[in-house]
Design an enzyme around this catalytic site. Sequence first.
Site, mmCIF file in Angstrom:
data_model
loop_
_atom_site.group_PDB
_atom_site.id
_atom_site.type_symbol
_atom_site.label_atom_id
_atom_site.label_comp_id
_atom_site.label_asym_id
_atom_site.label_seq_id
_atom_site.Cartn_x
_atom_site.Cartn_y
_atom_site.Cartn_z
ATOM 1 C CG ASP A 162 -1.964 -1.130 1.148
ATOM 2 O OD1 ASP A 162 -1.862 -1.991 0.263
ATOM 3 O OD2 ASP A 162 -2.840 -1.171 2.027
ATOM 4 C CE LYS A 192 -3.604 -4.222 1.249
ATOM 5 N NZ LYS A 192 -4.353 -3.519 2.262
ATOM 6 C CB CYS A 241 -2.333 -2.449 5.318
ATOM 7 S SG CYS A 241 -3.982 -1.742 5.107
HETATM 8 C C1 C5J Z 1 -3.274 0.856 5.346
HETATM 9 C C2 C5J Z 1 -5.037 2.103 6.415
HETATM 10 N N1 C5J Z 1 -2.760 0.604 4.167
HETATM 11 N N2 C5J Z 1 -4.280 2.539 7.406
HETATM 12 N N3 C5J Z 1 -4.531 1.421 5.369
HETATM 13 O O1 C5J Z 1 -2.655 0.643 6.360
HETATM 14 O O2 C5J Z 1 -6.227 2.351 6.413
#
Ligand code: C5J
Length: 233
Positions: A24, A129, A162
């Site tokens: 991400d 995802k 994540c």
């Molecule tokens: C991730 C989030 N990628 N913090 N998303 O950690 O909402």
Amino acid sequence: MARVKAEPYEFDFEPKTTALVMIDFQRNFVDPGGFGEALGNDVSRLRRAVGPAERVLKAARKAGLFVVHTREGHRPDLADCPPAKKARGKLKAGIGDPGPMGRILVRGEYGHDIVKELYPEPGEPVVDKPGKGAFYATDLDSILKNRGVRQLVVCGVTTEVCVNTTVREANDRGYDCLVLEDCVASYFPEFQEAALKMVKAQGGIFGWVADSARFLKALAGAVTGGRKAAAKG
Ligand code: C5J
């Protein structure tokens, strides 16, 4: 076999069966002017991980490691977005709404894509995802199993959300995970610290933690060792 000086003890990996997982690193989370910043977060805390992660990514590509990227987001019609996720936070501008970098957390929008420093190269799968964990409702497990991958080296954001969720999911599926502490980041320093402690506690209950320098050293050693062995025939 390569060995990384890690905690709670050495992490041994075979480059052929190891994947680098980049979680991400999306503009919306990492770049100034995105969704993360609009929520009041200091994105410079996430930006810190980009430089070390870029060094690891380049070295992994050079060493021939399998590289996979993930992105959190939803279909444009939001059919895969649980109403509870959309409602959470009672945000003025939440998932699917217009945001500073296009519709928030929607696939195909500018903010949903990966920052330029870490942009995927052709041949590197990108897993979209809908949840926090990269295994939930995705084909990541098949992609890894089909390649014979057994160990994951993990970079990404955010550490406690994540990254942590994905490492837990991976652990339950039988993968050994090494988290690189300077290549993962959180908006909250206390969560960064706690999330890394959770991974390596109790003898490595979810995995191992090292830094990028230690991993790069081990990877360089594995590459040199492999070349010497090949030259000897
Ligand atoms: C991730 C989030 N990628 N913090 N998303 O950690 O909402």
